[in-house]
Design a protein around this motif. Sequence first.
Motif, mmCIF file in Angstrom:
data_model
loop_
_atom_site.group_PDB
_atom_site.id
_atom_site.type_symbol
_atom_site.label_atom_id
_atom_site.label_comp_id
_atom_site.label_asym_id
_atom_site.label_seq_id
_atom_site.Cartn_x
_atom_site.Cartn_y
_atom_site.Cartn_z
ATOM 1 N N ARG A 123 0.818 -1.204 0.000
ATOM 2 C CA ARG A 123 0.000 0.000 0.000
ATOM 3 C C ARG A 123 0.859 1.265 0.000
ATOM 4 N N LEU A 124 1.854 1.277 0.898
ATOM 5 C CA LEU A 124 2.675 2.489 1.010
ATOM 6 C C LEU A 124 3.520 2.698 -0.248
ATOM 7 N N THR A 125 4.078 1.587 -0.755
ATOM 8 C CA THR A 125 4.936 1.700 -1.930
ATOM 9 C C THR A 125 4.132 2.151 -3.154
ATOM 10 N N SER A 126 2.936 1.567 -3.342
ATOM 11 C CA SER A 126 2.143 1.941 -4.521
ATOM 12 C C SER A 126 1.673 3.396 -4.414
ATOM 13 N N MET A 127 1.469 3.873 -3.190
ATOM 14 C CA MET A 127 1.081 5.279 -3.011
ATOM 15 C C MET A 127 2.271 6.196 -3.336
ATOM 16 N N LEU A 128 3.480 5.755 -2.956
ATOM 17 C CA LEU A 128 4.673 6.538 -3.288
ATOM 18 C C LEU A 128 4.870 6.565 -4.809
ATOM 19 N N VAL A 129 4.589 5.438 -5.461
ATOM 20 C CA VAL A 129 4.679 5.378 -6.928
ATOM 21 C C VAL A 129 3.689 6.382 -7.537
ATOM 22 N N LEU A 130 2.491 6.474 -6.949
ATOM 23 C CA LEU A 130 1.490 7.431 -7.439
ATOM 24 C C LEU A 130 2.041 8.858 -7.378
ATOM 25 N N PHE A 131 2.709 9.174 -6.263
ATOM 26 C CA PHE A 131 3.291 10.511 -6.113
ATOM 27 C C PHE A 131 4.317 10.767 -7.219
ATOM 28 N N PHE A 132 5.171 9.756 -7.495
ATOM 29 C CA PHE A 132 6.179 9.932 -8.548
ATOM 30 C C PHE A 132 5.536 10.014 -9.931
ATOM 31 N N LEU A 133 4.421 9.317 -10.121
ATOM 32 C CA LEU A 133 3.713 9.414 -11.412
ATOM 33 C C LEU A 133 3.235 10.851 -11.642
ATOM 34 N N TYR A 134 2.721 11.459 -10.587
ATOM 35 C CA TYR A 134 2.299 12.860 -10.695
ATOM 36 C C TYR A 134 3.483 13.747 -11.086
ATOM 37 N N ALA A 154 2.801 13.328 -21.898
ATOM 38 C CA ALA A 154 2.328 13.286 -20.516
ATOM 39 C C ALA A 154 1.009 12.521 -20.438
ATOM 40 N N ALA A 155 0.145 12.712 -21.437
ATOM 41 C CA ALA A 155 -1.147 12.025 -21.430
ATOM 42 C C ALA A 155 -0.951 10.513 -21.525
ATOM 43 N N ILE A 156 0.023 10.099 -22.343
ATOM 44 C CA ILE A 156 0.305 8.654 -22.458
ATOM 45 C C ILE A 156 0.819 8.119 -21.125
ATOM 46 N N LEU A 157 1.705 8.875 -20.485
ATOM 47 C CA LEU A 157 2.217 8.458 -19.169
ATOM 48 C C LEU A 157 1.068 8.325 -18.167
ATOM 49 N N LEU A 159 -2.017 7.627 -18.740
ATOM 50 C CA LEU A 159 -2.814 6.429 -19.033
ATOM 51 C C LEU A 159 -2.096 5.172 -18.587
ATOM 52 N N VAL A 160 -0.786 5.086 -18.911
ATOM 53 C CA VAL A 160 -0.020 3.903 -18.514
ATOM 54 C C VAL A 160 0.003 3.795 -16.988
ATOM 55 N N GLY A 161 0.178 4.931 -16.320
ATOM 56 C CA GLY A 161 0.274 4.938 -14.863
ATOM 57 C C GLY A 161 -1.024 4.584 -14.163
ATOM 58 N N SER A 162 -2.144 4.664 -14.888
ATOM 59 C CA SER A 162 -3.421 4.386 -14.235
ATOM 60 C C SER A 162 -3.548 2.914 -13.820
ATOM 61 N N VAL A 163 -2.638 2.065 -14.318
ATOM 62 C CA VAL A 163 -2.575 0.670 -13.851
ATOM 63 C C VAL A 163 -2.370 0.647 -12.334
ATOM 64 N N ASN A 164 -1.706 1.683 -11.837
ATOM 65 C CA ASN A 164 -1.378 1.745 -10.405
ATOM 66 C C ASN A 164 -2.630 1.927 -9.532
ATOM 67 N N LEU A 165 -3.702 2.500 -10.091
ATOM 68 C CA LEU A 165 -4.880 2.808 -9.259
ATOM 69 C C LEU A 165 -5.504 1.554 -8.621
ATOM 70 N N PRO A 166 -5.839 0.517 -9.429
ATOM 71 C CA PRO A 166 -6.370 -0.688 -8.772
ATOM 72 C C PRO A 166 -5.346 -1.349 -7.852
ATOM 73 N N ILE A 167 -4.067 -1.223 -8.190
ATOM 74 C CA ILE A 167 -3.041 -1.816 -7.313
ATOM 75 C C ILE A 167 -3.104 -1.162 -5.933
ATOM 76 N N ILE A 168 -3.229 0.183 -5.915
ATOM 77 C CA ILE A 168 -3.328 0.874 -4.629
ATOM 78 C C ILE A 168 -4.585 0.431 -3.892
ATOM 79 N N LYS A 169 -5.700 0.454 -4.615
ATOM 80 C CA LYS A 169 -6.991 0.158 -3.989
ATOM 81 C C LYS A 169 -7.012 -1.230 -3.366
ATOM 82 N N PHE A 170 -6.518 -2.235 -4.126
ATOM 83 C CA PHE A 170 -6.656 -3.607 -3.643
ATOM 84 C C PHE A 170 -5.402 -4.145 -2.959
ATOM 85 N N SER A 171 -4.371 -3.274 -2.817
ATOM 86 C CA SER A 171 -3.114 -3.743 -2.231
ATOM 87 C C SER A 171 -3.325 -4.351 -0.851
#
Lengths: 236, 72
Positions: A123-134, A154-157, A159-171
Amino acid sequence: MHLPIQHVFLKLAAIIQPWAAGLCILCFLFGLPIALLFSPPDYQQGDTVRIMYIHVPAAWMGLFCYGVMAAGSASYLIWRHPVANMVAKASAPIGAMFTALCLLTGMLWGEPMWGTPWVWDARLTSMLVLFFLYLGYMALGDAFDSPEQGDKAAAILALVGSVNLPIIKFSVDWWNSLHQPSIFSMAGVSVDTAMLPPLFLMVGAFQLYYVVVVLMRVRAQVLTAKIRAARLMRAA
Amino acid sequence: MTSLDTVLDMGGYAAFVWPAYALAIVGLGALFILTTRSVKTQQAELDRLRPPRSEPTSGASEAADNTTGSGA
């Protein structure tokens, strides 16, 4: 230039903004005293549970802003929708701020409750990844000579980074995590119901804050586009 | 909640609870101020490049903005 649609957006924004700002202030005025004073301390965590009223809404906003950013980026890439791209770009710094706030308040809670401010769990790592994606999204947008190329990359990044959203949610469900499970799940609500009013008020306050700031940031982008057009007119 | 001290003490967790709220205020406040400033400087720059027409009300200024904007 798609100025007409931007003007419709700005006109709508001018109507929405004062209401959102007023309601945001109201949510803070009621939410903060309840969160800090009138809600009960947790039977295990004591008063540190009050950190949750910042931490959880900030986490939800971190995910929400990224969702908006990904959706905006998708409609920009597919339909070349200029306002969608502006909303995506305007959401990035707000989302980054909320994600940073989530991480920092989590550390402030982890220190007394877990005995450590940070663990490298899912959970913590995927949230940190989200911060770096921003951060990556914002940096990439500015990294090209042509703003359009930067926006596309940036738009492509995003979209690709949105894979992280379910990972955070269900981590917290997929992996053994030190982190608390979700407040809301199929099993019901995992916190005392007395904690829900301050939580919802703070969620409301953060959400309305987002509306106010995102509209202002879109306005700033429209102004930037107009400045560029005015400079070109002058140069011509 | 019996007195100010108990509130400030946060059950012994004052050093963690208050900084969390302070960070929230600083974070939200800073982004809000930066955003307001950027809108103001951009608007000033645009007005410098393209002086606004006579504007008796804010609505009229928006309309004037609109016509020049779509012409640009």
